[in-house]
Write a protein that holds these residues in place. Sequence first.
Motif: not given
Length: 292
Positions: A87-99
């Motif tokens: 019932g909620g709402r979420v925001e996501l960040q997807l990031t390619r990882m560097r060293s």
Amino acid sequence: MPAAQSLKTFLSEQSSVIRIALTRVRGSSPRNEGTEMFVSPSALWGTIGGGQLEFMAINAARDMLRDGSLHREMDVPLGPEIGQCCGGRVELQLTRMRSSDKGAATDRAARRDDALPHVYVMGAGHVGRALADLFQHLPVRCILVDTRAEEIDLCTADVETRLSAIPEAEILSAPEGSAFIVLTHDHGLDFLLTTAALERQDAAYVGMIGSATKRIKLRNWAHKQCDGQSIEHLRCPIGASGSRDKRPSVIAAFVVAEVMAELTSETAATAPTGATKAPVMGQHRDRRGRSA
């Protein structure tokens, strides 16, 4: 295995990784803001709560790994639209990882490990070892303490063990907000360790194995020997759920539930955390049981 170590291993073994982070949570959600997980083409580390949300995020992360994308944001309602009923709402960040990102993630995990609440299992008998078996999988630092090397050596759980000639010193040197579970082979030692834990007045949980009769005996002993010390905040019997099953593994399951309820309560979450103090007495061993 500590979270910092397992994440470090994961990140070192996976060359291409996407970090998924919950950046905003509105309403009900399986996990809180700041939760993160890591996705490689063939492996996962961590969870953002499972269900359809996590399934979508993993697919999006692997799409990024295939097409070379560096960053993506998702805004997901947790309702009928995705077949999830939070019932909620979420925001996501997807990031390619560097060293450098991998190093920062490992450092964050190490800091989380350092901040874990301490759980002292005072006694490495059958129930003590069963407790260690369960606590090794939970977000706590479990320390198994006993005066008997032969009992300590029977522990196969990935927890810290301490062979201590004066186990009450372990209680005195424990950080603020620790939990203490007392179940030694000697009632007199149980009384000594329990009253030492209660005397601190800053423990998240103090429990002693035994019966209602043993509790009364401790109350009378503490009144006479400890200047009228109260045992009001003591859990005894521990794991008193109404179950008649006295097998160590069953007792341990109920006790772990008690302890985790106290450690993760709203009161515990808002209480100040004390700095970890250096050990005082006894021969200490690392999480694998080696002498240190």
